[in-house]
Design a protein around this motif. Structure first.
Motif, PDB file in Angstrom:
ATOM      1  N   ASN A   1       0.826  -1.202   0.000  1.00  0.00           N
ATOM      2  CA  ASN A   1       0.000   0.000   0.000  1.00  0.00           C
ATOM      3  C   ASN A   1       0.861   1.253   0.000  1.00  0.00           C
ATOM      4  N   ALA A   2       0.359   2.293  -0.656  1.00  0.00           N
ATOM      5  CA  ALA A   2       1.091   3.556  -0.706  1.00  0.00           C
ATOM      6  C   ALA A   2       1.245   4.161   0.683  1.00  0.00           C
ATOM      7  N   GLU A   3       0.314   3.821   1.604  1.00  0.00           N
ATOM      8  CA  GLU A   3       0.379   4.372   2.960  1.00  0.00           C
ATOM      9  C   GLU A   3       1.417   3.659   3.818  1.00  0.00           C
ATOM     10  N   HIS A   4       1.951   2.513   3.329  1.00  0.00           N
ATOM     11  CA  HIS A   4       2.939   1.733   4.083  1.00  0.00           C
ATOM     12  C   HIS A   4       2.446   1.472   5.509  1.00  0.00           C
ATOM     13  N   ILE A   5       1.367   0.720   5.590  1.00  0.00           N
ATOM     14  CA  ILE A   5       0.717   0.457   6.880  1.00  0.00           C
ATOM     15  C   ILE A   5       1.666  -0.262   7.828  1.00  0.00           C
ATOM     16  N   LEU A   6       1.710   0.222   9.062  1.00  0.00           N
ATOM     17  CA  LEU A   6       2.594  -0.346  10.069  1.00  0.00           C
ATOM     18  C   LEU A   6       2.079  -1.702  10.528  1.00  0.00           C
ATOM     19  N   LYS A   7       2.951  -2.714  10.458  1.00  0.00           N
ATOM     20  CA  LYS A   7       2.614  -4.052  10.948  1.00  0.00           C
ATOM     21  C   LYS A   7       2.983  -4.195  12.413  1.00  0.00           C
ATOM     22  N   ASN A   8       4.159  -3.689  12.778  1.00  0.00           N
ATOM     23  CA  ASN A   8       4.605  -3.825  14.161  1.00  0.00           C
ATOM     24  C   ASN A   8       5.738  -2.844  14.427  1.00  0.00           C
ATOM     25  N   GLU A   9       5.845  -2.427  15.659  1.00  0.00           N
ATOM     26  CA  GLU A   9       7.001  -1.634  16.106  1.00  0.00           C
ATOM     27  C   GLU A   9       7.525  -2.244  17.388  1.00  0.00           C
ATOM     28  N   ALA A  10       8.839  -2.491  17.439  1.00  0.00           N
ATOM     29  CA  ALA A  10       9.440  -3.116  18.603  1.00  0.00           C
ATOM     30  C   ALA A  10      10.660  -2.322  19.044  1.00  0.00           C
ATOM     31  N   ARG A  11      10.856  -2.234  20.348  1.00  0.00           N
ATOM     32  CA  ARG A  11      12.075  -1.640  20.894  1.00  0.00           C
ATOM     33  C   ARG A  11      13.102  -2.764  20.948  1.00  0.00           C
ATOM     34  N   ALA A  12      13.959  -2.803  19.942  1.00  0.00           N
ATOM     35  CA  ALA A  12      14.892  -3.916  19.802  1.00  0.00           C
ATOM     36  C   ALA A  12      16.104  -3.771  20.696  1.00  0.00           C
ATOM     37  N   LEU A  13      16.642  -2.531  20.780  1.00  0.00           N
ATOM     38  CA  LEU A  13      17.874  -2.290  21.512  1.00  0.00           C
ATOM     39  C   LEU A  13      17.759  -1.011  22.320  1.00  0.00           C
ATOM     40  N   ALA A  14      18.711  -0.821  23.217  1.00  0.00           N
ATOM     41  CA  ALA A  14      18.719   0.398  24.021  1.00  0.00           C
ATOM     42  C   ALA A  14      19.388   1.550  23.300  1.00  0.00           C
ATOM     43  N   GLY A  15      20.048   1.272  22.175  1.00  0.00           N
ATOM     44  CA  GLY A  15      20.716   2.306  21.395  1.00  0.00           C
ATOM     45  C   GLY A  15      20.488   2.118  19.915  1.00  0.00           C
ATOM     46  N   ARG A  16      21.331   2.725  19.114  1.00  0.00           N
ATOM     47  CA  ARG A  16      21.214   2.742  17.672  1.00  0.00           C
ATOM     48  C   ARG A  16      21.171   1.335  17.068  1.00  0.00           C
ATOM     49  N   VAL A  17      20.280   1.137  16.089  1.00  0.00           N
ATOM     50  CA  VAL A  17      20.236  -0.102  15.312  1.00  0.00           C
ATOM     51  C   VAL A  17      21.155   0.063  14.101  1.00  0.00           C
ATOM     52  N   ASN A  18      22.174  -0.802  13.994  1.00  0.00           N
ATOM     53  CA  ASN A  18      23.139  -0.708  12.894  1.00  0.00           C
ATOM     54  C   ASN A  18      22.785  -1.594  11.705  1.00  0.00           C
ATOM     55  N   ASP A  19      22.121  -2.714  11.960  1.00  0.00           N
ATOM     56  CA  ASP A  19      21.812  -3.627  10.865  1.00  0.00           C
ATOM     57  C   ASP A  19      20.626  -4.497  11.257  1.00  0.00           C
ATOM     58  N   ILE A  20      19.962  -5.032  10.248  1.00  0.00           N
ATOM     59  CA  ILE A  20      18.800  -5.889  10.416  1.00  0.00           C
ATOM     60  C   ILE A  20      18.917  -7.035   9.424  1.00  0.00           C
ATOM     61  N   ALA A  21      18.535  -8.230   9.853  1.00  0.00           N
ATOM     62  CA  ALA A  21      18.487  -9.377   8.937  1.00  0.00           C
ATOM     63  C   ALA A  21      17.201 -10.158   9.166  1.00  0.00           C
ATOM     64  N   TRP A  22      16.526 -10.505   8.068  1.00  0.00           N
ATOM     65  CA  TRP A  22      15.334 -11.353   8.098  1.00  0.00           C
ATOM     66  C   TRP A  22      15.761 -12.818   7.946  1.00  0.00           C
ATOM     67  N   CYS A  23      14.996 -13.716   8.540  1.00  0.00           N
ATOM     68  CA  CYS A  23      15.184 -15.125   8.219  1.00  0.00           C
ATOM     69  C   CYS A  23      14.557 -15.386   6.854  1.00  0.00           C
ATOM     70  N   PHE A  24      14.948 -16.498   6.205  1.00  0.00           N
ATOM     71  CA  PHE A  24      14.504 -16.740   4.834  1.00  0.00           C
ATOM     72  C   PHE A  24      13.003 -16.985   4.740  1.00  0.00           C
ATOM     73  N   GLU A  25      12.353 -17.285   5.874  1.00  0.00           N
ATOM     74  CA  GLU A  25      10.900 -17.496   5.884  1.00  0.00           C
ATOM     75  C   GLU A  25      10.119 -16.184   6.059  1.00  0.00           C
ATOM     76  N   SER A  26      10.809 -15.085   6.234  1.00  0.00           N
ATOM     77  CA  SER A  26      10.197 -13.766   6.455  1.00  0.00           C
ATOM     78  C   SER A  26       9.358 -13.723   7.725  1.00  0.00           C
ATOM     79  N   LYS A  27       9.753 -14.517   8.719  1.00  0.00           N
ATOM     80  CA  LYS A  27       8.999 -14.567   9.974  1.00  0.00           C
ATOM     81  C   LYS A  27       9.760 -13.945  11.144  1.00  0.00           C
ATOM     82  N   ARG A  28      11.091 -13.990  11.097  1.00  0.00           N
ATOM     83  CA  ARG A  28      11.894 -13.555  12.238  1.00  0.00           C
ATOM     84  C   ARG A  28      12.913 -12.509  11.801  1.00  0.00           C
ATOM     85  N   ILE A  29      13.227 -11.628  12.733  1.00  0.00           N
ATOM     86  CA  ILE A  29      14.167 -10.533  12.476  1.00  0.00           C
ATOM     87  C   ILE A  29      15.233 -10.542  13.552  1.00  0.00           C
TER      88      ILE A  29
END
Length: 586
Positions: free
Chosen positions: A69-97
């Motif tokens: 969607n053009a609105e880019h609807i938010l699926k989820n927001e999580a506080r992953a770390l206490a500081g800056r996020v440098n990188d992100i990787a998805w699992c090949f099933e697109s289920k885990r980050i």
């Protein structure tokens, strides 16, 4: 460059300020932006399915949003770390980050993309983690690269620390798995100029990529910031501070080609991406370089602003506009048949923020900067001319017509420059905005005390107006010379008749904050304004109560607006982006 492949091969991602930029890889001037982060965005990654993007920011938040969607609807927001996020990787099933970066007790976290539930414990590092990668098939494996000079190996799910791989002797900047499980390995890159190959299942080191021509046993002559595999994982590219991008055959452990960008500091290569037939890299100065196998130099360089854009001027007769930014850079752009093209502006320009730009009818472009100088650009050659005129203080505003330039300074001076010769009037107030009428017979000057004074070219006051509610921020005469628009800090825009200086329009009051810019359409029937409220407003002279609002046009404020023609508007803002809008008037 936290760039990532789009599974369909059409776009790539990177971040700038609070925005995630989605850019077409074939036509890089076609782009859109996701602007919902509350803090500067640091990384963005497509899910392998292509349906979602996960993006992280400096506060440790990861937002997962849809790409459909053009609105880019938010699926989820999580506080992953206490500081800056440098990188992100998805699992090949697109289920885990897995998100990695800076933290207090933890430098990495694994969680489900939809609920944010933790799926393992990512311990083992003692310093900031710079990169993460996940194996593209079962059994699940994840690797991380850190400033503690180690690469950590985690089997999963749930993810659990197994061992540290200590091949590097300096910070490890990047680690990537081959995208094809047939070539089951991952490669790490570090500031020690080394590229190591590891078995994808066991994490055992199996080799190293070395450029034998260097004679030092390294892959590059400088630290390596980024690597990226081709589609089948048999080759990869590496980007280094030595100003080169190298293409390697990982299977044969050989160097196939070296791409050379430059040897100066700004040519350091800080990111790279291999997507389909496209090999691209990011220079320290923000240039995006396109490479082609068999050609050493970039075949295309995409340039733009890295800082807030603070000035804009159009040359309608040449379908060209100029933009200037906080860091003193000026770029030229042409817009024709819906296509944008960039043009370098050469010569000695400003060394500090570009405060204003204005184009004369003959194509001459005049600029002012906080280096206290007035300079000019020849539009035909896109070159700064050698001549410059100093100002008696920090310039606040500029206008120029037919060889006459007027500059107002924050030190209380109004300077008129004719044929390169300045004459200055010291005033008892602080001028904030100037405008020349099309005939070149009047100068309008606004001040901090809500007044607009009309001067003749001999700098004698012929009229004084006090109708605005706040400090004057911008003035603009209509092209036909019959109207003067006056905008202020208190969001008011008034339009005056120049025949008797009476108020013509008072209804242009839909901004919610300081008005930073106002410009007229070539036919004098409409005006466009930009404001600190992030909105662009298009106004009508004939229907003053009708207006077109472009909400949230630029994060943190719109700094400049202009008409390219009667139905096309260009805007620029604090977010460092330029946007072109097609207008359908009421």
């Amino acid at each position: 460059m936290s760039a990532t492949n789009y599974p369909k091969g059409e776009n790539f991602l990177y971040t700038n300020g609070r925005s995630v930029i989605i850019r077409n890889i074939k036509d890089p001037y076609v782009s859109s932006a996701y602007t919902e982060h509350a803090a500067p965005a640091t990384v963005a990654r497509y899910s392998p399915s292509g349906f979602y993007i996960a993006s992280g920011d400096e506060r440790g938040n990861v937002r997962v949003w849809d790409t459909i969607n053009a609105e880019h609807i938010l699926k989820n927001e999580a506080r992953a770390l206490a500081g800056r996020v440098n990188d992100i990787a998805w699992c090949f099933e697109s289920k885990r980050i897995v998100a990695v970066g800076e933290g207090k007790d933890s430098f990495a976290r694994a969680f489900t993309f939809d609920s944010g539930s933790t799926v393992g414990e990512m311990s083992g590092h003692s310093k900031t983690v710079n990169a993460v990668a996940q194996r593209p098939s079962r059994p699940f494996k994840t690797v991380t690269a850190s400033d503690d000079m180690s690469v950590n190996f985690y089997p999963g799910v749930p993810y659990k620390f197994e061992k540290s791989l200590n091949a590097h002797t300096r910070f490890v900047q990047c680690v990537r798995y081959s995208p094809n499980s047939a070539n089951d390995y991952f490669v790490s890159a570090g500031m020690d100029a080394k590229l190591f190959i590891f078995d994808g299942k066991t994490g055992e080191k199996t080799g190293e990529l070395v450029d034998g021509s260097l004679g030092n046993g390294n892959a590059h002559n400088g630290g390596i910031f980024s690597i990226s595999f081709n589609k089948d994982g048999s080759q990869l590219i590496s980007a280094s501070s030595d100003g080169t991008v190298k293409l390697w055959n990982v299977v044969a452990k050989t160097l196939d080609q070296t791409f050379v960008v430059g040897s100066d500091v700004e040519s350091q290569q800080v990111g790279c991406l291999w997507q389909g037939d496209f090999i691209i890299s990011l220079s320290l100065n923000g240039d995006i370089n396109y490479f082609q196998k068999g050609t050493a130099a970039p075949v295309k360089i995409v340039k733009g602003h890295q800082k807030a854009i603070t000035a804009l001027a159009t040359v309608p007769s040449a379908n060209t506009f100029y933009t200037g930014s906080y860091d003193g850079r000026v770029h030229a752009w042409s817009f024709q048949d819906g296509k944008v093209a960039h043009h370098n502006v050469s010569g000695a320009g400003h060394t500090n923020q570009v405060k204003g730009l204005v184009a004369e009818a003959n194509g001459k472009v005049v600029s002012i900067g906080l280096d206290d100088s007035v300079r000019s650009i020849d539009n035909a050659s896109k070159t700064f001319t050698a001549a410059s005129v100093g100002t008696s203080g920090a310039p606040a505003s500029v206008d120029s017509r037919d060889g006459v330039t007027v500059v107002a300074t924050q030190t209380g001076n109004i300077t008129v420059i004719k044929n390169g010769v300045p004459s200055t009037l010291s005033v008892s107030y602080v001028p904030t905005a100037v405008a020349l009428n099309p005939a070149g017979t009047f100068i309008a000057v606004g001040d901090e005390e809500r007044r607009v004074r009309i001067y003749n070219l001999d700098l004698q006051v012929v009229q004084e107006i006090e109708q605005n509610r706040g400090s004057i921020t911008v003035l603009a005469f209509s092209p036909d010379g019959t109207m003067l628009a006056s905008a202020d800090k208190d969001r008011m825009i008034l339009v005056f008749n120049t025949s008797d200086w009476t108020v013509k329009i008072t209804q242009w009051m839909f901004h919610n904050a300081r008005v930073n810019s106002i410009s007229w359409s070539p036919d004098s029937l409409h005006a466009v304004s930009g404001s600190l409220d992030t909105n662009v407003e298009v106004w009508s002279v004939e229907k003053p109560t009708k207006h077109i609002s472009i909400k949230g046009a630029h994060l943190e404020g719109v700094n400049a607006t202009a008409f390219l023609d009667n139905n096309t508007v260009v805007s620029a803002g604090q977010d460092g982006s330029i946007k072109i809008w097609k207008i359908v008037h009421h």
